[in-house]
Design an enzyme around this catalytic site. Structure first.
Site, PDB file in Angstrom:
ATOM      1  CG  HIS A 133      39.140 -11.606  37.466  1.00  0.00           C
ATOM      2  ND1 HIS A 133      38.673 -12.602  38.304  1.00  0.00           N
ATOM      3  CD2 HIS A 133      40.279 -12.100  36.893  1.00  0.00           C
ATOM      4  CE1 HIS A 133      39.490 -13.651  38.244  1.00  0.00           C
ATOM      5  NE2 HIS A 133      40.461 -13.369  37.396  1.00  0.00           N
ATOM      6  CB  CYS A 187      40.177 -17.544  38.607  1.00  0.00           C
ATOM      7  SG  CYS A 187      41.851 -18.122  38.988  1.00  0.00           S
ATOM      8  CG  HIS A 232      42.885 -14.888  42.564  1.00  0.00           C
ATOM      9  ND1 HIS A 232      41.591 -15.382  42.582  1.00  0.00           N
ATOM     10  CD2 HIS A 232      43.252 -14.844  41.251  1.00  0.00           C
ATOM     11  CE1 HIS A 232      41.213 -15.640  41.351  1.00  0.00           C
ATOM     12  NE2 HIS A 232      42.196 -15.314  40.529  1.00  0.00           N
ATOM     13  CE  LYS A 278      40.193 -12.454  42.062  1.00  0.00           C
ATOM     14  NZ  LYS A 278      38.949 -11.908  41.504  1.00  0.00           N
ATOM     15  CG  PHE A 337      45.008 -19.825  34.436  1.00  0.00           C
ATOM     16  CD1 PHE A 337      45.105 -18.457  34.280  1.00  0.00           C
ATOM     17  CD2 PHE A 337      45.969 -20.467  35.202  1.00  0.00           C
ATOM     18  CE1 PHE A 337      46.138 -17.727  34.862  1.00  0.00           C
ATOM     19  CE2 PHE A 337      47.008 -19.759  35.799  1.00  0.00           C
ATOM     20  CZ  PHE A 337      47.090 -18.383  35.632  1.00  0.00           C
ATOM     21  CD  GLU A 356      38.242  -6.834  35.539  1.00  0.00           C
ATOM     22  OE1 GLU A 356      37.087  -7.057  35.969  1.00  0.00           O
ATOM     23  OE2 GLU A 356      39.275  -7.125  36.178  1.00  0.00           O
TER      24      GLU A 356
END
Length: 413
Positions: A304, A164, A341, A336, A400, A315
């Site tokens: 994010h 991502c 996403h 998002k 990831f 975050e």
């Protein structure tokens, strides 16, 4: 060595919120959700039945039938976004040195839809029925290849794969290519189209995506206490980055200046962020320093903000550590909440949102923010856009594998 200045001169996108960058942006400001019931495949038997699909899409509007059959859906999206970005920039490549123009377009997963379709052919009809274009359709670099071939662009050309964070790495790498003289113009961004049976099944098994099937539009709810995972989205975004003097010489419209980037690694876990967002802290601090700014200069953070507990809380903790008490004053939003996403394409769409926030002095909301999480107590611009002067913004992307990217843009002066 003095780094050359880099500006944004063109933007293109196709997303669950619209089939252009401007339409996507306007939908963000309106707080529209692009999440609905999945139509790409039959979700009977699947735990998750919702996604953020690109709608009103017919590839034959953009490509002839022969070409469309050679490209995975993600590559088609990349081509469409790139064409819009080029048109938006006013570039005429016939007047340019094509050796000095590059393309870096990412994909976190690549042609997963084609992989599944061709594998089904293999199982049901045998190896001779597999498409001769199978390999080019699935590999993650092919979008960059197609765009460079179409426009005969011969500068730096490759794809980035970092889950991502992929489009963030593409943008940051393109910034460096121009700053250090490897190119004068870069087409940078990401594309993804992974809403398919194996993709949804895999994320379901990971327990990462929302199962709020009864209210799709409310399923993506970053920083909200009742979140239940992220919502898979699809689409693409491509941004034209250009060396400042080159842009000025051709009279280009300049949207903003791209001033800083930072890449870090958590070195912690394959899917979970480092405690306290430690890697995100270093990424934000690095991008702000690279931009020649201080934390006090940042007016907006495009987070994010995935709508997962681990990401949202870490975050938030990272933002507090970087900005101290001022973290409570900065406008933060997760787009998002509306787009879902977009995985390897998300950073591109979110970079465009950060640029538009500077251009229009407007900040998109985090929709579906109804039940505050005590651990997420910052100003997430809940539910409605706000008007605010934005001189500098950062956009965060984490992937990831422990990949962290923070990008910094500011008003061009």
């Amino acid at each position: 060595m003095n780094k050359r200045r880099v500006v944004v001169t063109g933007m293109g996108s196709i997303s669950p919120l619209g089939n252009s960058a401007e339409e996507t942006w306007k939908s963000m400001l309106a707080g529209i959700s692009g999440v609905d019931t999945i139509t790409i495949f039959d979700t009977e038997g699947y735990t998750t039945k919702i996604g953020a699909e690109v709608t009103d899409y017919d590839p034959l509007v953009y490509f002839d039938k022969k070409d469309a059959r050679k490209m995975d859906r993600y590559t088609q999206f990349a081509m469409i976004a790139a064409d819009e970005a080029v048109k938006n920039s006013g570039l005429n490549f016939d007047n340019e040195d094509r050796d000095r123009i590059g393309v870096i377009i990412s994909s976190g997963i690549g042609g997963m839809l084609s992989f599944e379709e061709e594998h089904t052919k293999l199982l049901n009809k045998g190896p001779r029925r597999v498409s001769p274009f199978f390999i080019p359709m699935i590999i993650g670099d092919i979008a960059s290849g197609y765009v460079s071939i179409k426009h005969n662009l011969k500068g730096p050309n490759y794809g980035t794969v970092s889950a991502c964070a992929s489009a963030g790495h593409a943008l940051g790498s393109s910034l460096r290519a121009i700053q250090y003289g490897d190119a004068d113009i870069m087409l940078a961004g990401g594309a993804e189209a992974a809403i398919c049976p194996i993709g949804v099944a895999g994320f379901n098994s990971l327990k990462a995506i929302s199962t709020q099937n009864d209210e799709p539009q409310k399923a993506s709810r970053p920083f909200d206490a009742k979140r239940s995972g992220f919502v898979m989205g699809e689409g693409a975004a491509v941004i034209i980055l250009e060396e400042l003097e080159h842009a000025l010489a051709r009279g280009a419209k300049i949207y903003a200046e791209f001033t800083g980037m930072s890449f870090t690694a958590d070195a912690h876990h394959i899917t979970m962020p480092a405690p306290g967002g430690e890697g995100a802290v270093r990424a934000m601090r690095g991008a702000i320093k690279d931009a020649g700014l201080s934390p006090d200069d940042i007016d907006y953070i495009n987070a994010h903000g995935t709508s997962t507990e681990a990401n949202d809380r870490n975050e938030t903790a990272a933002i507090k550590k970087v900005f101290g008490q001022r973290a409570y004053e900065i406008s933060i939003s997760s787009t998002k909440s509306m787009t879902g996403h977009l995985l390897g394409a998300s950073a591109g769409v979110e970079f465009i949102a950060a640029v538009y926030s500077i251009v229009e002095s407007k900040i998109p909301p985090t929709i579906n923010y109804e039940f505050p999480d005590p651990d997420c107590d910052l100003n997430y611009v809940p539910n409605r856009m706000i008007e605010q002067d934005v001189n500098a913004a950062i956009s965060n992307s984490f992937g990831f594998g422990g990949h962290n990217v923070s990008l910094c843009v500011k008003k061009y002066k």
